[in-house]
Scaffold this motif. Structure first.
Motif, PDB file in Angstrom:
ATOM      1  N   ILE A  43       0.857  -1.196   0.000  1.00 39.33           N
ATOM      2  CA  ILE A  43       0.000   0.000   0.000  1.00 39.33           C
ATOM      3  C   ILE A  43       0.885   1.235   0.000  1.00 39.33           C
ATOM      4  CG2 ILE A  43      -1.818   1.253   1.226  1.00 39.33           C
ATOM      5  CD1 ILE A  43      -2.684  -1.456   2.404  1.00 39.33           C
ATOM      6  N   ARG A  44       0.763   2.019  -1.030  1.00 35.27           N
ATOM      7  CA  ARG A  44       1.714   3.100  -1.250  1.00 35.27           C
ATOM      8  C   ARG A  44       1.667   4.195  -0.188  1.00 35.27           C
ATOM      9  NH1 ARG A  44       0.489   0.897  -6.055  1.00 35.27           N
ATOM     10  NH2 ARG A  44       2.148   0.682  -7.613  1.00 35.27           N
ATOM     11  N   SER A  45       0.555   4.411   0.440  1.00 36.01           N
ATOM     12  CA  SER A  45       0.449   5.499   1.416  1.00 36.01           C
ATOM     13  C   SER A  45       1.055   5.141   2.770  1.00 36.01           C
ATOM     14  CB  SER A  45      -1.029   5.898   1.600  1.00 36.01           C
ATOM     15  OG  SER A  45      -1.795   4.786   2.015  1.00 36.01           O
TER      16      SER A  45
ATOM     17  N   LYS B  37       2.033  -9.773  -4.885  1.00 36.79           N
ATOM     18  CA  LYS B  37       2.160  -9.111  -6.186  1.00 36.79           C
ATOM     19  C   LYS B  37       0.781  -8.754  -6.752  1.00 36.79           C
ATOM     20  CE  LYS B  37       6.519 -11.402  -7.399  1.00 36.79           C
ATOM     21  NZ  LYS B  37       7.178 -12.362  -8.318  1.00 36.79           N
ATOM     22  N   GLU B  38      -0.176  -9.624  -6.528  1.00 35.08           N
ATOM     23  CA  GLU B  38      -1.541  -9.339  -6.978  1.00 35.08           C
ATOM     24  C   GLU B  38      -2.147  -8.212  -6.145  1.00 35.08           C
ATOM     25  OE1 GLU B  38      -3.086 -10.570  -9.659  1.00 35.08           O
ATOM     26  OE2 GLU B  38      -1.181 -11.536 -10.073  1.00 35.08           O
ATOM     27  N   VAL B  39      -1.829  -8.196  -4.847  1.00 33.09           N
ATOM     28  CA  VAL B  39      -2.319  -7.125  -3.972  1.00 33.09           C
ATOM     29  C   VAL B  39      -1.799  -5.779  -4.464  1.00 33.09           C
ATOM     30  CG1 VAL B  39      -2.338  -6.209  -1.612  1.00 33.09           C
ATOM     31  CG2 VAL B  39      -2.428  -8.674  -1.996  1.00 33.09           C
ATOM     32  N   ALA B  40      -0.541  -5.747  -4.877  1.00 29.86           N
ATOM     33  CA  ALA B  40       0.086  -4.504  -5.313  1.00 29.86           C
ATOM     34  C   ALA B  40      -0.607  -3.903  -6.531  1.00 29.86           C
ATOM     35  CB  ALA B  40       1.561  -4.739  -5.617  1.00 29.86           C
ATOM     36  N   LYS B  41      -1.308  -4.741  -7.303  1.00 32.69           N
ATOM     37  CA  LYS B  41      -1.991  -4.257  -8.495  1.00 32.69           C
ATOM     38  C   LYS B  41      -3.318  -3.567  -8.168  1.00 32.69           C
ATOM     39  CE  LYS B  41      -0.086  -8.006 -11.316  1.00 32.69           C
ATOM     40  NZ  LYS B  41      -0.414  -9.226 -12.100  1.00 32.69           N
ATOM     41  N   ARG B  42      -3.761  -3.727  -6.925  1.00 33.24           N
ATOM     42  CA  ARG B  42      -5.055  -3.139  -6.550  1.00 33.24           C
ATOM     43  C   ARG B  42      -4.826  -1.903  -5.680  1.00 33.24           C
ATOM     44  NH1 ARG B  42      -8.876  -8.392  -5.189  1.00 33.24           N
ATOM     45  NH2 ARG B  42      -8.263  -9.652  -6.985  1.00 33.24           N
TER      46      ARG B  42
END
Length: 672
Positions: free
Chosen positions: A151-153, A212-217
């Motif tokens: 999660i980027r934030s 990796k799939e989580v990172a796409k969302r």
């Protein structure tokens, strides 16, 4: 009488536990929060009046719900208790009265938006993110650190002078409405399960095994509560700690407010009750917390929740309107979806005219009639849903809505597989919306991405008899005279489109496989099939068992893929596409050998691993000279077994005496 009371209590416990399981474990909402809380309050009242019948399995004795078994279970250092709920200003005033009775009138509150997401607890040591754990049952939760780190934030490292050596931050992970609408539309297009609201989507994403799939969302997070040893020496109040979190670089909500009295609290609630519709994310209420830490400690906790905090829950907006008609949409795979046409009504800030009725089971469950006055609610403030009918207002001689037995377009008898809720039209080669839908899917951005050709052009070409099959797209160059005669299609547009069609032949094989529109084969599944089998012919010739052995390939997907390549119509179309020059295999990347330690050895990977994904293990094996097989056979030298490996593979491996090795034993073989 006592038996009736016991029966009522046990019935409520069974019902509420079922709802809790759906909500916390399956991330599905079968009942509104308000209705759940009303049932819970009814049970609490009965338990207070008849304590001799108290059941240890009652949801009043637990916080949250049962744990999923997919992740490592971690005990919370500080329990993650739930908040009590209030639904009226009178109940909130009662809360304030109880607080003042215990600590006096010198009290301030902090008001926060109550985000409709997934609770998370994140631990930092020496400024570094070391662990992220879900609420779970309040005492222990699931370690989802790898997923949260995507999660980027959320910062991975904080470097400020005032930082405690070790601390824990509580918050909420959520998905913005626009992202939810976009991703849900993509899932629907890919024939994947859609989510009812952003909260469910966020919960489902956080439980994915592959980070990796989580990172796409696009998940987001707000952090709003700090725990640390000697916290009171750092800050005197919750408000001060929130200001510090913002200074430290953590994502906090800018709409939090400090209120001097209940009048200001009510003003805050009333403002956000209407203004919430303008937020980019969902909230379902307001959280009210006593500000001073010393007062929080004085008030303490009940077994389930803090006495110094509560939540005010907004009632989900629900309106009545007239059900004027029901239409049935046919998708590209033949799925027939009923849609309710409503008399336009204002709901949650938008005008609602239509709502999905999902399937035949839902129509039957709701017991709907034409002309009914129906209750409509927005699930997650986005998707309108019909909750039921007001039978007292049902017109005399109203006709019951009956799900059709034949396709509303081509009139072919509908089919429904055992165990599935969806009806399908099997006439895929003669049903216009299926033909058009498949063509539109093929040219889509994530599929063949044919420049100069859009959905409207597909419909136009279909009406003019130029397109019936996907392969017809690659024959359009032979019909330029017909194209020129089509209104609003100039020579330059035609040339751009034909060039786009030609360029599409250079797309990667996995995009072509996805574009074919095989039921249940979305972008991710297509990529995994392409990597595993390397080319289309290998997929077409694969057995059901071979397809099932592909990582993350469920039984339903495997059966669909296997069946697709047993259909003569599909095989003839594939041959035409081969002649047209479409990509039928992946472009093999050169494998740079790190060693030949595994040369001459064959491997199969199954299960979930601690340090590597299965794709990473495959690359590791091949880079050391090993060869991957697609299934268990006598030719297999090693089965690399992880957690949750399928029992059927284990039985077959034992029968063939194939050695099972762990992730670490594989590394030992390599010499790492």
């Amino acid at each position: 009488m006592s038996l009736e009371i016991q029966h009522k209590m046990n019935s409520l416990i069974e019902e509420l536990n079922a709802y809790s399981y759906q909500y916390y474990v399956l991330a599905e909402s079968a009942i509104s929060d308000y209705d759940f809380d009303q049932k819970l309050k009814e049970l609490e009242a009965l338990e207070a009046a008849y304590p001799q019948y108290l059941n240890a399995n009652s949801p009043t004795q637990k916080v949250g719900g049962d744990l999923t078994s997919k992740f490592e279970t971690v005990r919370h250092r500080w329990p993650m208790l739930s908040l009590g709920n209030t639904y009226s200003q009178e109940e909130l005033t009662d809360f304030d009265t109880r607080v003042r009775k215990l600590i006096g009138d010198d009290v301030r509150y902090v008001c926060e938006l109550k985000f409709d997401g997934v609770s998370i607890s994140i631990t930092y040591e020496q400024g570094k993110l070391v662990r992220a754990v879900t609420r779970g049952d309040g005492v222990q939760g699931d370690d989802v650190t790898k997923n949260v780190k995507t999660i980027r934030s959320i910062p991975h490292q904080i470097t400020v002078p005032e930082l405690p050596d070790s601390f824990e931050i509580r918050g909420e992970i959520f998905m913005h409405k626009a992202a939810f609408v976009r991703l849900n539309a993509e899932r629907e297009e890919n024939e994947e399960q859609t989510y009812a609201n952003p909260r469910n989507f966020a919960a489902g994403t956080l439980k994915l095994q592959d980070s990796k799939e989580v990172a796409k969302r696009p998940l987001d997070c707000f952090l709003y509560f700090l725990y640390a040893e000697n916290r009171n020496q750092l800050f005197h109040s919750h408000w001060e700690s929130i200001q510090a979190l913002e200074r430290w670089g953590f994502p906090t909500c800018k709409h939090t407010a400090r209120c001097q009295n209940m009048s200001e609290v009510f003003d805050f609630i009333n403002y956000w009750d209407s203004e919430r519709h303008n937020l980019s994310y969902d909230i379902d209420g307001i959280v009210i917390k006593v500000d001073e830490y010393a007062q929080q400690e004085e008030l303490g906790f009940t077994a389930k929740s803090p006495r110094w905090a509560t939540s005010y829950k907004f009632k989900a907006e629900r309106v009545e309107t007239i059900l004027e008609d029901v239409s049935y949409q046919v998708g590209r795979t033949g799925a027939v979806t009923p849609v309710a046409h409503l008399k336009p009504v204002l709901l949650a800030g938008t005008t609602v005219k239509r709502a999905s009725l999902h399937n035949a089971n839902e129509i039957e469950r709701l017991d709907l009639y034409f002309g009914d006055t129906v209750f409509v609610e927005k699930g997650g403030e986005i998707i309108p849903k019909v909750l039921g009918a007001n039978v007292d207002k049902r017109p005399v001689n109203a006709q019951k809505i009956i799900y059709p037995s034949e396709c509303p377009v081509c009139h072919t008898a509908l089919q429904r597989k055992e165990g599935e809720a969806i009806h399908y039209c099997p006439n895929e080669t003669g049903c216009p919306p299926q033909i058009v839908g498949k063509l539109q899917h093929f040219i889509g951005r994530k599929m063949m991405d044919i420049m100069g050709m859009g959905d409207e052009a597909i419909e136009t070409f279909y009406k003019h008899g130029l397109l019936r099959n996907i392969s017809d797209i690659y024959a359009l160059k032979d019909h330029q005279e017909d194209l020129v005669n089509i209104e609003r299609l100039g020579k330059k547009s035609i040339q751009n489109m034909l060039q786009g069609i030609e360029d599409s032949k250079n797309k990667p094989f996995e995009k072509f496989l996805f574009a074919l529109g095989i039921r249940y084969v979305g972008e991710t599944v297509a990529r995994k099939l392409a990597i595993h089998f390397k080319n289309l012919d290998a997929i077409a010739q694969a057995s059901l068992e071979d397809i099932s052995s592909v990582p993350d390939m469920g039984e339903r997907i495997a059966e669909s893929v296997f069946g697709y390549f047993r259909n003569e119509v599909h095989l003839e179309e594939i041959e035409r596409l081969r002649q047209a020059g479409l990509p039928f295999s992946i472009i093999e990347k050169e494998i740079i050998l790190n060693s030949s330690n595994l040369e001459g050895k064959t491997f199969l990977i199954s299960g979930v691993f601690q340090n590597y994904s299965r794709e990473e293990l495959t690359a590791l094996i091949e880079s050391h000279g090993g060869k991957m097989l697609s299934g268990i056979s006598a030719k297999l030298n090693y089965l690399v077994a992880g957690d949750k490996m399928g029992p059927s593979k284990l039985v077959k491996a034992e029968k063939l005496k194939v050695p099972l090795i762990s992730e670490q034993e594989l590394l030992d073989l390599i010499g790492e």
